[in-house]
Design an enzyme around this catalytic site. Sequence first.
Site, PDB file in Angstrom:
ATOM      1  N   GLY A  29     -36.416  -9.948  10.147  1.00 46.84           N
ATOM      2  CA  GLY A  29     -36.587  -9.919   8.756  1.00 46.84           C
ATOM      3  C   GLY A  29     -36.646  -8.621   8.307  1.00 46.84           C
TER       4      GLY A  29
ATOM      5  N   PHE B 117     -42.876   4.060  -3.987  1.00 39.07           N
ATOM      6  CA  PHE B 117     -41.509   3.638  -3.436  1.00 39.07           C
ATOM      7  C   PHE B 117     -41.005   2.187  -3.426  1.00 39.07           C
ATOM      8  CE2 PHE B 117     -40.097   0.828   0.074  1.00 39.07           C
ATOM      9  CZ  PHE B 117     -38.983   1.263   0.918  1.00 39.07           C
TER      10      PHE B 117
ATOM     11  N   ASP C 210     -36.162 -11.794  18.211  1.00 39.82           N
ATOM     12  CA  ASP C 210     -36.678 -11.262  17.239  1.00 39.82           C
ATOM     13  C   ASP C 210     -36.948  -9.679  17.413  1.00 39.82           C
ATOM     14  OD1 ASP C 210     -38.220 -11.037  14.882  1.00 39.82           O
ATOM     15  OD2 ASP C 210     -40.232 -10.980  15.844  1.00 39.82           O
TER      16      ASP C 210
END
Length: 1252
Positions: A733, A596, A454
């Site tokens: 992710g 954003f 990760d």
Amino acid sequence: MSTERDSETTFEEDSQPNDEVVPYSDDETEDELDDQESTVEPEQSRVSREAEENRDTIRKECTWQVKANDRKYHEQPHFMNTKFFCIKESKYANNAIKTYKYNAFTFLPMNLFEQFKRAANLYFLGLLILQAIPQISTLAWYTTLVPLLLVLGVTAIKDLVDDVARHKMDKEINNRTCEVIKDGRFKVAKWKDIQVGDVIRLKKNDSIPADILLLSSSEPNSLCYVETAELDGETNLKFKMSLEITDQYLQTEDTLAKFDGFIACEEPNNRLDKFTGTLFWRNRSFPLDADKILLRGCVLRNTDVCHGVVIFAGADTKIMKNSGKTRFKRTKIDYLMNYMVYTIFVVLTLVSAGLAIGHAYWEAQVGNYSWYLYDGQDGTPSYRGFLNFWGYIIVLNTMVPISLYVSVEVIRLGQSHFINWDLQMYYSEKDTPAKARTTTLNEQLGQIHYIFSDKTGTLTQNIMTFKKCCINGQIYGDHRDASQHNHSKIEEVDFSWNIFADGKFAFYDHYLIEQIQSGKEQDVRQFFFLLAVCHTVMVDRNNGQLNYQAASPDEGALVNAARNFGFVFLNRTQNTITVSELGTERTYSVLAILDFNSDRKRMSIIIRTPEGNIRLYCKGADTVIYERLHRENPSKQETQDALDIFASETLRTLCLCYKEIEEREFAEWNKKFMAASVASNNRDEALDKVYEEIEKDLILLGATAIEDKLQDGVPETISKLAKADIKIWVLTGDKKETAENIGFACELLTEDTTICYGEDINSLIHTRMENQRNRGGVYAKFAPPVHEPFFPTGGNRALIITGSWLNEILLEKKTKRSKILKLKFPRTEEERRMRTQSKRRLEVKKEQRQKNFVDLACECSAVICCRVTPKQKAMVVDLVKRYKKAITLAIGDGANDVNMIKTAHIGVGISGQEGMQAVMSSDYSFAQFRYLQRLLLVHGRWSYIRMCKFLRYFFYKNFAFTLVHFWYSFFNGYSAQTAYEDWFITLYNVLYSSLPVLLMGLLDQDVSDKLSLRFPGLYVVGQKDLLFNYRRFFVSLLHGILTSMVLFFIPLGAYLQTVGQDGEAPSDYQSFAVTIASALVITVNFQVCGFQRLCWHAHPPDSQCCSATLQSMSTLFTFYTKHDHHDFTPCVFTGTASNALRQPYIWLTIILTVAVCLLPVVAIRFLSMTIWPSESDKIQKHRKRLKAEEQWKRRQNVFRRGVSSRRSAYAFSHQRGYADLISSGRSIRKKRSPLDAIVAEGTAEYRRTVES
């Protein structure tokens, strides 16, 4: 073909994957996919009749139904599931977590059942039964019972200790407390007693015990801030908000106790960012989404109190659903060892059958005609041969060593403790030691081919630091004094002049401070003013201290930097923002916030100054800002050069710019902005179009450079693991740009790396599939497989792929079927056959694409998969396991990594501030990624070498011991007579030869830990299975055969015609057995030193092994002596040892036997070290010269001015910020109205709704 294709499930080949989007849920249905594009806003003002109709409809679709404050509702019969025969239990799980395997009643039967599933234990149980039959057994029953009980007992104790630890951990979690409404009042209750439908109250810094629907909180509009570090490793806070109606009416204990809302929602699933449901209350329905759900594993932050109703509990919570299936992990050596034991079974059966046939023949030729051999039993030679077959199975049973498994467990337990005790893997800052949470996988650590890691919280600290900036083409951030002179060492900037400085910010460029304070460069002040106002950060004051809550750590780092440089964001309302500018407090009107998103890659704010000027400030990625700059920007090229420098230093960059706006221009634009803001259809697209009109002709101010701080030692660790031929894949992710930037920062990627993206990979695989289809034909299956590389040899390549492209390439995309075709079933057998063949072809195509993808990815030096779900992480790991047959290791820190950790052969959890979910599911845990190199290159390598040597030696010593019976059978009529005394057979593996081999398995080191780290290439022996394989096994078998021949035939020759010193002949069976046993124990124990080194003093473990050898031999002779003096009844050799061993001739025989066994081993070892030395032999030979540890140096990046090799990742969050909250005013603290006023107002509104 088209008809056949249309009738089946089809893939959405026409849709282009979106790199910014996380793929679908693991549990989404086809209906959900169909409905995603046509979501209709539910009406809030339906009268009671329509609400009831909707409620009935939702109930049919959403089968998970929750009634608040009503436990009996969930105990109704239609909510019960049959568990076992007539035993039923509710489908709603309780909140207790159970990870243990046994309880007081099930431990003994379940543990014995599990142990006897092991073939060797079952074999020895059958052997024990055979030994109880007098006609068969030539050995006493206790020779098998004692070792078997020892093996079962040691394993049971180890399993019990492990399970007790699980019980303690479960008890600690389940006994945590929170407040639950019972009998109309909040009462303290344990987590394990919480049930679905309970209303609970949580306080600041409490962990959330279950998945709950947020009802209200102490914050404005019932906002709630949670930290999701345990779920995804991200430490920035995320906000949740309750429904407006529950915020109004559910603030007091009494109202919460009377709350009787009904919730219909989706079944429990593993999607962390998705929730669909409906709340029915007060004759109205209210839609629910993920923003209103607090998940178990989160921590409540910056919110004094919140209330919620439990939706999912215990095993149904999303964090538990993400944990994946627990897999029983076994090492590669375990599987190999089992196959070797099966091989030994076969050899044992063949040898026993051959000797049984020999006995039958001997009985027919000799036994029946020798009257002195008559035993009083009349049996045919065939029957006697049959009995002898089982007799030899018993006699030769030590060929399958029962103590092998318990010895392996002892060694693994010791290795696990060495990992736990390693102070060099202890993280003092968090008081976190390394922990081996399993004792069965240690040697597998020395065979890793692929590491899947990760990013957030594993490679990085998830801490953003403002490092440098470029203003008007001038770079700031180097070590400079106020006179603009560079220094190698300079003190930190003193921010004591700023009362708002946080005291933690470190900066070394004194010249920038001088520029700010002097005011000579107005653009410098404008730069930091932009950082102080252009954001969606929210501020909270606590004891006079400012606390910023940002949607991303990047944005928080920029606002905090501006704060330290004197431009302090103090406060905001719905329409204003207050900033302290070098001590002067000023308030600006906020006219618009242009938030954003992933497509815009920028955000802007339009403010009106106290002087009446309107100005737009914008920050964003350089790729989008440069397209919108005014043609005349004098510092454009200098800023571009600075961006390239920042990129080469792997810093994350943002460009800052502004624009003066005329009043008339703003008025015209604002009309369009307001119209787009209230658009009913395609609102986001309309807003983006309006934003584009105002965000142009911008004036460039400069650029910021933020460091996404890696954990200490990450590049060094990755470099060393790469030298050990271990490939590292990053599965995260995060978005593509962020993941790519981290790849450069940790040196997985370099400037020379050729990067392939999703579209490139898809094209390559499509071409390969076409080529394979063209080569296919009638004879394709007979042709040998051809390995064609995807890339030409040479060159450094990396693969970066997003989750959407991963689904596209691997044909894992969600599928849709026509509504008509869903109802169409195959009518004829032909239709059924065609449909089955079509599905099979799709499966074959999918499998072929997956294999091609793995082959392509494995040709790359680095692979980065971004925007992937937890299921996709596990899928990538499983693909490499399946198609490469490689040993894999997964390392992560959050709940989203648990599935990956459980899928890999070995799972490692990072323990620290990110939570313990990954650690609880892991096999090993420690606090920092850098400890992985020591775990693999030192402990893993040592464990593999030790286990391999132990197994080779163990098989050898048992072959040498057992096959003496084989040679002896040629001289005793194949009668299954043993060559040793019974107690010697019983204690051989337990006592006489156990200690040296155990010490070797625990303490052996070919080179020191420092040399193991300095020369990572030593690791490859484990990856290639060089030290233990079938070839090594048969070498051990051959060595054992030769040793057994020497052990038997030299004493046999010495005993043929012998007269003792006293005139007696010592050549009796018992003396012969004692001589062989003595020579055997000395030989096999001294063999340990032969296996290790030529000299006793070569290495500390060697001296310990040799000391153990002497101890084992002394134990043998002590045991003989005790038999002599104490008349040990079971021993039938009483007095034999003292009679035989007082003869010098016997001692000479033993010495000769031992010498013949050992000298060839010593000679071969000497020649191999001299003529064919291994890498470890060479390093060990020059260990003194190599003692100084080599210092790792970071790879130097060569910056070429004017040549932009790549863009750095822009530092922004993955989702929208808090702009909607700010603009609507919902985040602004207001004084609450009295509850009576709220209730009256709500009642009036409800009446107006009904009347309308």
